[in-house]
Design an enzyme around this catalytic site. Sequence first.
Site, PDB file in Angstrom:
ATOM      1  N   ASN A 225      -6.689   1.936  -0.367  1.00  0.00           N
ATOM      2  CA  ASN A 225      -5.464   2.692  -0.161  1.00  0.00           C
ATOM      3  C   ASN A 225      -5.122   2.723   1.300  1.00  0.00           C
ATOM      4  O   ASN A 225      -5.964   2.967   2.157  1.00  0.00           O
ATOM      5  CB  ASN A 225      -5.558   4.120  -0.742  1.00  0.00           C
ATOM      6  CG  ASN A 225      -6.654   4.995  -0.152  1.00  0.00           C
ATOM      7  OD1 ASN A 225      -6.460   6.197   0.021  1.00  0.00           O
ATOM      8  ND2 ASN A 225      -7.810   4.426   0.186  1.00  0.00           N
ATOM      9  N   ASP A 226      -3.869   2.445   1.598  1.00  0.00           N
ATOM     10  CA  ASP A 226      -3.322   2.551   2.955  1.00  0.00           C
ATOM     11  C   ASP A 226      -1.814   2.396   2.858  1.00  0.00           C
ATOM     12  O   ASP A 226      -1.288   2.338   1.745  1.00  0.00           O
ATOM     13  CB  ASP A 226      -3.950   1.528   3.909  1.00  0.00           C
ATOM     14  CG  ASP A 226      -4.110   2.132   5.302  1.00  0.00           C
ATOM     15  OD1 ASP A 226      -3.092   2.496   5.920  1.00  0.00           O
ATOM     16  OD2 ASP A 226      -5.251   2.259   5.760  1.00  0.00           O
TER      17      ASP A 226
ATOM     18  N   ALA B 148     -11.182   2.831   6.981  1.00  0.00           N
ATOM     19  CA  ALA B 148     -11.331   2.070   5.737  1.00  0.00           C
ATOM     20  C   ALA B 148     -10.917   2.892   4.519  1.00  0.00           C
ATOM     21  O   ALA B 148     -10.842   2.370   3.424  1.00  0.00           O
ATOM     22  CB  ALA B 148     -12.773   1.599   5.587  1.00  0.00           C
ATOM     23  N   LYS B 149     -10.666   4.183   4.733  1.00  0.00           N
ATOM     24  CA  LYS B 149     -10.160   5.077   3.673  1.00  0.00           C
ATOM     25  C   LYS B 149     -10.915   4.894   2.363  1.00  0.00           C
ATOM     26  O   LYS B 149     -10.323   4.821   1.295  1.00  0.00           O
ATOM     27  CB  LYS B 149      -8.649   4.891   3.486  1.00  0.00           C
ATOM     28  CG  LYS B 149      -7.855   5.235   4.749  1.00  0.00           C
ATOM     29  CD  LYS B 149      -6.359   5.168   4.571  1.00  0.00           C
ATOM     30  CE  LYS B 149      -5.600   5.583   5.814  1.00  0.00           C
ATOM     31  NZ  LYS B 149      -5.800   4.723   7.018  1.00  0.00           N
ATOM     32  N   ARG B 150     -12.247   4.861   2.450  1.00  0.00           N
ATOM     33  CA  ARG B 150     -13.060   4.641   1.274  1.00  0.00           C
ATOM     34  C   ARG B 150     -13.075   5.877   0.378  1.00  0.00           C
ATOM     35  O   ARG B 150     -12.883   7.000   0.855  1.00  0.00           O
ATOM     36  CB  ARG B 150     -14.491   4.262   1.681  1.00  0.00           C
ATOM     37  CG  ARG B 150     -14.579   2.905   2.380  1.00  0.00           C
ATOM     38  CD  ARG B 150     -14.123   1.770   1.477  1.00  0.00           C
ATOM     39  NE  ARG B 150     -14.460   0.460   2.038  1.00  0.00           N
ATOM     40  CZ  ARG B 150     -13.598  -0.330   2.671  1.00  0.00           C
ATOM     41  NH1 ARG B 150     -12.346   0.028   2.841  1.00  0.00           N
ATOM     42  NH2 ARG B 150     -13.990  -1.510   3.130  1.00  0.00           N
TER      43      ARG B 150
END
Lengths: 308, 308
Positions: A108-109, B105-107
């Site tokens: 997600n971004d 990295a929005k993991r």
Amino acid sequence: MANFSDRLHDAIVRTAAPVVVGLDPRFESLPQTLLGDHRGTHDPKVKAGLYLVFCREVIDAVYQHVPAVKPQSAFFEELGPAGMIVLAEVIQYAREKGLLVILDAKRNDIGSTATAYAKGMLGPNSPWQADCLTISPYLGDDSLTPFVETAIANEAGLFCLVKTSNPGGKMLQDLVVDDQPIYRHVGAYVEGLAQQTRGNCGFGAVGAVVGATYPDQLSELRTAMPSTWFLVPGYGSQGGGAKDVAGGFNENGIGSIVNNSRGIIFAYSREPFASKYEPKQWQRAVEDATLEMIADLQEHTTAGKLKG
Amino acid sequence: MANFSDRLHDAIVRTAAPVVVGLDPRFESLPQTLLGDHRGTHDPKVKAGLYLVFCREVIDAVYQHVPAVKPQSAFFEELGPAGMIVLAEVIQYAREKGLLVILDAKRNDIGSTATAYAKGMLGPNSPWQADCLTISPYLGDDSLTPFVETAIANEAGLFCLVKTSNPGGKMLQDLVVDDQPIYRHVGAYVEGLAQQTRGNCGFGAVGAVVGATYPDQLSELRTAMPSTWFLVPGYGSQGGGAKDVAGGFNENGIGSIVNNSRGIIFAYSREPFASKYEPKQWQRAVEDATLEMIADLQEHTTAGKLKG
């Protein structure tokens, strides 16, 4: 190549098996016969090499029975760059065996950053070459559309988190806004994307992740999201059974693909397989567990209609 | 080593610069002098090699002025395994220069899968060796706690998405439940994690991502989340200015670290730098843009109190 949704549909109908095998290599769970003298290693390259062997042998055991595999990116990323090299090799091997590859990375971004993820991961011309990617919706609509555009341009698919299988999922997903839980709001948005990306089979290239551990919500969402494929985690190790996932299928036996990771790939270490097979026969346990799950779904869900 | 929060605090106080330089290499934006004859290449390995050179030279230009850099994982993942090898090398190089590394990295995942991400990415004994990782909250509390536990065990940090800088963020984040938007609910949970992981500086090792493009909400959250570091995207290219981020700092000039990616690393292609420097002097544009941003924040926010 065709719309991802149609490719998934055709593969499920061909195998009569709405099952995806989750490739979650965990070093401490690998069969001893495969580890050999490397059991105590801390070298990521050695571990990654063993992941490659393990995943290939799992794929060999299941590719004739199921439509897809789902590598879990986290376990490859855990090993650093060495793991990522092997992840690409595992995806390539699965594709060569005719399997669809759903890369479980929950990316997600926003904007061009989301596009970069999608371009890197989706389609045969991308470096990772996955057929499908899981994504996460907290950033909202303008974070999802770049993934959708790139997926469609590459005849690839997406599964967006909607109602997840873990107990803590309720923290956000079950909050109620305008008489509807958040997961219904996200579900409605995803259904819209599914309708926009619909293939000949009637389902869209954008699907939803809906957990097996909430059977009532699975049925509710099946009705509310008639064009949306469901990727259903939570069968097996997380406690869901065939009866729990039955609501995820429509009257024609279509609509869901149910994941099982540990329950299949490490079947050698649980009963009845642990007693039935020698340790070196762990691949037979993988195949047996896969066939058992397929039979279970065929018996207890409308997916049984896909047979014969 | 010490609590990540204290390391961040000390680095910000030392530099008087609450600034993180975002490393978002985009091939089409790289300086021509660096591309040389490779402008038209489609080889991921060649591109990745150029990303390494570019990121090292950006780091050389900024490491004496700022406390941290933030590599955006998507742009490295876009190049496949070759990009991931270079990502690890970029992180290592930044650490050697004394910079904190926030891996964007929005993991997000659950249980042992979340732990695998955190173990792979956080701390000097991990393969990726980042000091801090961005995470996404849709999966709920039991998806965040494995990240927190592993981060703390490795004296590393986290920034969890709360109120993001993109317009579409409102789709979920601004929905109102019990008279509070969702981002306040997530913010309250993150503040609790910050309090549980508080260092000597009074802030926690678990922080929040709060966009510069919503200055009122930034001020509101600063008050509501007194123990939480904010990672603030949206300054520069996304339209936020120093006055927009002012609300993110407390009366002592502490509380936020403001990101700028394109506005710094590709400063050579915008005014006034494009007119001021020859193309081959692109590193001087990077350094100038960094110093200009630091001065801007020092002038228009309480961060000015950190000087001398």
